[in-house]
Scaffold this active site. Structure first.
Site, short mmCIF file in Angstrom:
data_model
loop_
_atom_site.label_atom_id
_atom_site.label_comp_id
_atom_site.label_asym_id
_atom_site.label_seq_id
_atom_site.Cartn_x
_atom_site.Cartn_y
_atom_site.Cartn_z
N GLU A 220 -56.76 13.14 99.69
CA GLU A 220 -56.26 11.76 99.85
C GLU A 220 -57.10 10.96 100.84
OE1 GLU A 220 -52.18 12.07 101.38
OE2 GLU A 220 -52.66 14.11 101.98
N ARG B 279 -52.89 -23.86 64.03
CA ARG B 279 -52.16 -22.81 64.75
C ARG B 279 -53.12 -21.90 65.50
NH1 ARG B 279 -48.61 -20.09 60.19
NH2 ARG B 279 -46.95 -19.81 61.70
N GLY C 181 -45.22 -17.02 70.38
CA GLY C 181 -44.68 -18.21 71.04
C GLY C 181 -45.42 -18.66 72.27
N SER D 292 -54.97 18.72 94.68
CA SER D 292 -54.08 17.73 94.06
C SER D 292 -54.50 16.39 94.64
CB SER D 292 -52.63 18.05 94.40
OG SER D 292 -51.80 17.08 93.82
N ARG E 39 -48.43 -9.61 60.56
CA ARG E 39 -48.98 -8.90 61.72
C ARG E 39 -48.12 -7.66 61.95
NH1 ARG E 39 -47.29 -13.58 66.09
NH2 ARG E 39 -45.05 -13.43 65.85
N GLY F 51 -53.96 12.97 95.80
CA GLY F 51 -52.87 12.07 96.22
C GLY F 51 -53.37 10.65 96.07
N TYR G 12 -53.92 18.89 85.14
CA TYR G 12 -52.55 18.40 84.97
C TYR G 12 -52.38 17.06 85.65
CZ TYR G 12 -51.50 19.73 89.83
OH TYR G 12 -51.51 19.81 91.21
N MET H 3 -48.65 -19.70 72.57
CA MET H 3 -49.64 -20.77 72.41
C MET H 3 -49.15 -21.81 71.41
SD MET H 3 -53.21 -18.74 72.81
CE MET H 3 -52.71 -17.49 71.64
N LYS I 34 -54.18 -13.44 63.45
CA LYS I 34 -53.64 -14.29 62.38
C LYS I 34 -54.73 -14.62 61.35
CE LYS I 34 -50.47 -17.17 63.56
NZ LYS I 34 -49.89 -18.25 64.37
N CYS J 174 -51.11 13.70 91.71
CA CYS J 174 -49.67 13.66 91.96
C CYS J 174 -49.19 12.32 92.53
CB CYS J 174 -49.27 14.79 92.91
SG CYS J 174 -49.99 14.62 94.54
N HIS K 228 -37.38 -16.91 69.65
CA HIS K 228 -38.31 -16.60 70.74
C HIS K 228 -37.71 -15.56 71.68
CE1 HIS K 228 -39.85 -17.27 74.87
NE2 HIS K 228 -41.01 -17.32 74.24
#
Length: 899
Positions: free
Chosen positions: A770, A108, A117, A789, A364, A791, A876, A119, A38, A856, A480
């Protein structure tokens, strides 16, 4: 609250106060971290020549000092604030506390991230028994002056003195009833003067002291309250839900008051430069004549539309701002265009008109729904306002979740009982609840709930988050409830005036019908309809702006995105959402199928390998068919199949009544079955006889699964002409020897099938990392494993020594107290689990440079975890089907930010 009047010494002089307005701007939009959103934007608007009331900002840096000093203000700050007040006085020509021509200010909050809303705010500060008379004289309007004083006492008593807000509301309602009025604006100057006397008596009764008359005491009380509200319960909940660090703190903005309540030529409003619900390029907002800002946002009076078009579309009678104040509206429209072009984003604006003079109080970047975010990003890129790359970065990946779920079937029967404003789009059905605590409690028990309130307040934030949808009797499109619901992606119908709600009796009455707590209700936030019962839904269509943005995202992302899927339906959904293969196909879910569970149990109950093989031969055709259906959908793409992982006892009955049924089906007596179940029982099955440990003791299980995979892959290759690429994953490996033994079983099965069928297909054998030991020994394991992979679900459990199923009891407290930045089962614990993944990737690549690496676990759909995967160069991520688009967008954003 302690009334902060003490001072304390400060070791070194730090600048905390930054002025704006009247040709001065000590800060600008680049100072958001220091001045909060603000404060930075007020300084920026002032610097580009927009009409901003003069003021100053106490920086976010002071927020930490405020708490360290126990709520006291160092003398250095008091001196700086005095300079700030002098700046406002110089620009306005008014003096703070002057009885003849008083300066009034607003106080404010303003954090660096928007927290609508959450604060506190205090308006009309500087009024007392003397200055109110001066305000009446200089304005020539006694009613306005006493209305402002009445508002100030009510707000100050609530926010600063923390007195019972309800008592003041009640006094106001009684004052109106006594005169036969319904609106606050009908009260005369004398009525309001009497109400002020009553308010002051209420303060003295509840606070045991008279209402503060010293304007400087008022100011420091308000500043303390705003800094104090940073640690309010509602602010903490909002920060937790939106990943806003507590260390950021809030700034405090002190600004000359401008008045929207000075009669029929004055007004106040809230507006968006584009529609925050749908994203259309049309001004969107509401205003009230003869009102102050809190009247619009709190939904106390039903506001009027900004544009004539919006009013006509809604079928509303009261004149729009465009019709009631055409000259000011034209000036406002020009400011909207200036701001959107300057900030290159859709803006959420607060403004006041004081006797036909327009003032800007805030701008904003506006909160918006996922649909609007997509449309605005794509439109702005097509308009040349932003680039494709910026458009990709504008859409919050998790917000896409709103678009990926079903909407109400337009052809389904709807029992419409009420209609309100379509405040936040989407559809939801659930049990009616009338308070936030019940909403949170029921949702924790797995119930879908609709939160019904007369109007929401920031205290309802936890219940709004828990609810599937929100319904309010009062409030407009910028209330609000509407703003918060849009930010959370919750459907919301606001201002449904035809309903009456009794929170005490937990009942909603509408058109002679009653909806009680627990009754099912459906909301359509896109149309504003409220329906009794539940309504059928349809799957989303992912075209248009969504498709356009995804094409742009796919052009820049490096990470591939796969899906965790084990049914043909999941695989088709994933492909429709753009998955590039399957990253985790869990085979145990297939074993639980009703048609197969008997053969699975027969295999478990067999006393030797021969008996197990008989049962496995029955399972082979079913497994082959399962894999064939998946490979057909994923033809030409990699499919990672995890061989059987859970401990065998999970497939046996647990309840007494089930034992008889299973014994009969398996052709054995109950005692034998119970004895076998007891033999298989484990005290800690998560770390017990599961994963590759099953394969080592019963290699014939993995052999059957491998044969089913290769037979199915060749069937699909022959039928479609395109072979899938099976990646056979051995779970829970801790040592290279385990992987060697299991790889030999898989390779032997592949060789046998290839010889029988007279053709080969490409395949890989790898493992799921894992266990911490596997991560540490990744270099060695990569000698045999062709892919890893990660886990991350189990790797998190085994690294942290925390059971995912039991962690909910304490992880919330851990996050709140900063032990973990986020729940480590939602977002990767980068410092611990992340270091193991990075180490394993590094060591695996050193041994096998072309090793394929991915994750994964559930983290594959978490944007922060995806950014980590991009940083360490994985190939990936794999996520649940509905999270595939989220992962695609997050991967694109991670690639752009890494540039």
């Amino acid at each position: 609250m302690i009334f902060p009047s003490g001072t304390s010494e400060e070791p070194a002089m730090t600048q905390y106060v930054y002025r704006f307005g009247g040709g001065v701007s000590d800060g600008g939009s680049g100072d958001r971290n220091l001045l909060g959103g603000k404060g930075a934007n007020l300084a920026e608007m002032a610097s580009i020549g927009l009409p901003v009331p003069p003021g100053f900002t106490i920086s976010t840096d002071f927020c930490a000092v405020y708490y360290d000093e126990g709520g006291n203000f160092p003398q250095g700050l008091r001196d700086e604030v005095a300079t700030g007040i002098a700046h406002i006085e110089g620009v306005t020509g008014k003096t703070f506390g002057n009885a003849a021509d008083p300066l009034l200010v607003s106080v404010r909050s303003g954090a660096r991230a928007s927290m609508p809303g959450m604060m506190d705010t205090v308006l009309n500060l500087g009024l007392n028994d003397e200055t109110v008379e001066g305000l009446a004289a200089t304005s020539g309007d006694a009613r306005f002056a006493w209305d402002s004083y009445r508002r100030f006492i009510q707000m100050y008593a609530d926010v600063v003195l923390e007195l019972d807000h309800g008592a003041f509301e009640e006094a106001l309602e009684i004052a109106k009833e006594d005169q036969g009025f319904t609106l606050d604006t009908e009260l005369s100057a004398d009525d309001l003067r009497a109400l002020v006397a009553e308010y002051k008596a209420l303060v003295e009764k509840q606070w045991n002291k008279p209402f503060p008359q010293d304007v400087h005491d008022q100011l420091w009380g308000a500043v303390g309250a705003v800094f104090g509200s940073w640690q309010s319960e509602r602010a903490k909940v909002y920060r937790r839900l939106n990943d806003i660090p507590a260390a950021w703190g809030t700034a405090v903005n002190i600004q000359a008051m401008v008045f929207g309540n000075m009669g029929e030529t004055s007004a106040t409003g809230v507006a968006f430069t584009r529609d925050p619900s749908k994203g259309d390029r049309a001004y969107y907002g509401e205003f009230l004549i003869n009102a102050q800002g809190e009247d619009v946002v709190a939904g106390i009076r039903t506001p009027q539309y900004l544009t004539k078009t919006a009013r006509e579309e809604a079928g509303a009678k009261p004149a729009s701002m465009e019709e009631a104040m055409p000259e000011v509206y034209a000036e406002l429209a020009s400011v909207f265009d200036t701001l959107e072009t300057h900030y290159r984003d859709m803006q959420d604006i607060e403004f006041t008109v004081e006797r036909t003079k327009l003032w800007m109080l805030q701008t904003r970047s506006g909160k918006r729904t996922a649909k609007a975010a997509l449309k605005i990003a794509v439109d702005m890129a097509n308009e040349g306002l932003i680039t494709h790359e910026e458009a990709i970065l504008r859409v919050e990946p998790m917000a896409l979740d709103q678009l990926l779920h079903p909407t109400l079937d337009p052809n389904a029967h709807r029992d419409v009982i009420a209609k309100g404003l379509p405040a936040s789009p989407g559809a939801a059905s659930g049990a009616a609840v009338f308070d936030a605590d019940t909403a949170e409690r029921w949702a924790a028990d797995g119930k879908a709930v609709i939160l019904i309130r007369t109007e929401t307040s920031p205290e309802d934030i936890h219940g709004m988050h828990a609810a599937k949808g929100i319904l309010t009797a009062r409030g407009g499109m910028t209330s609000h409830a509407a703003v918060v619901a849009r930010g959370m992606g919750r459907p919301c119908v606001s201002g449904a005036g035809g309903i009456s709600i009794s929170a005490k009796d937990k009942v909603m009455r509408v058109a002679g019908r009653e909806i009680r707590e627990g009754d099912t209700l459906t909301l359509d936030g896109t149309t504003g309809e409220v329906m009794a019962g539940s309504v059928a839904t349809v799957q989303p269509e992912l075209a248009g702006d969504f498709g356009t943005l995804m094409v742009w995202a796919d052009e820049v992302r490096r990470l591939k995105v796969r899906a965790n899927a084990e049914t043909p339906l999941d695989c088709r959904t994933a492909r429709e959402f753009g998955a590039e293969g399957v990253g985790l196909c869990r085979t145990e879910h297939m074993f639980f199928d009703a048609a197969r569970i008997t053969a699975v149990r027969q295999m478990i109950l067999a006393t030797d390998e021969k008996g197990r093989r008989v049962a496995l031969d029955k399972l082979l055709p079913a497994q082959r068919s399962d894999f064939a259906e998946i490979f057909e959908v994923m033809a030409g793409l990699p499919v990672t199949v995890r061989l059987l992982d859970p401990p065998l006892h999970e497939f046996l009955p647990h309840e007494e009544n089930e034992f008889e049924e299973v014994a009969q089906a398996a052709g054995i007596d109950i005692d034998t079955l119970k004895r076998r179940a007891a033999e298989l029982h484990e005290f800690n099955p998560m770390l017990g006889h599961r994963g590759c440990r099953l394969g080592v003791t019963y290699p014939e299980i993995y052999e059957m699964q491998a044969r089913a995979i290769f037979e199915a892959a060749i069937d699909v290759a022959e039928k479609s002409g395109t072979a899938p690429i099976p990646e056979v994953m051995i779970p829970l490996v801790a040592t290279k020897r385990e992987l060697d033994l299991m790889k030999a079983v898989v390779d032997k099965a592949a060789k046998a099938v290839f010889e029988e069928r007279g053709r080969t297909i490409e395949y890989l054998v790898g493992t799921m990392i894992e266990l911490p030991r596997a991560a540490l020994k990744a270099g060695e394991i990569a000698e045999s494993g062709e892919f890893f992979s990660f886990g991350t679900n189990d790797l998190t459990q085994t690294t942290l020594g925390v059971s995912r199923d039991d962690a909910a009891r304490f992880l919330g407290a851990y996050v709140e107290q900063g032990i973990y930045a986020k729940d480590p089962f939602v977002s990767i614990d980068v410092e611990g689990v992340g270091e193991l993944i990075e180490l394993a990737a590094e060591r695996g690549r050193k041994t096998r440079p072309d090793i394929k690496l991915g994750i994964c676990g559930e983290h594959g759909g978490d944007p922060a975890s995806i950014a980590f995967c991009e940083k360490i160069g994985l190939d990936y991520v794999s996520a649940s089907p509905y999270r595939v688009p989220i992962a695609r967008l997050a991967a694109a954003q991670a690639a752009l930010r890494a540039r």
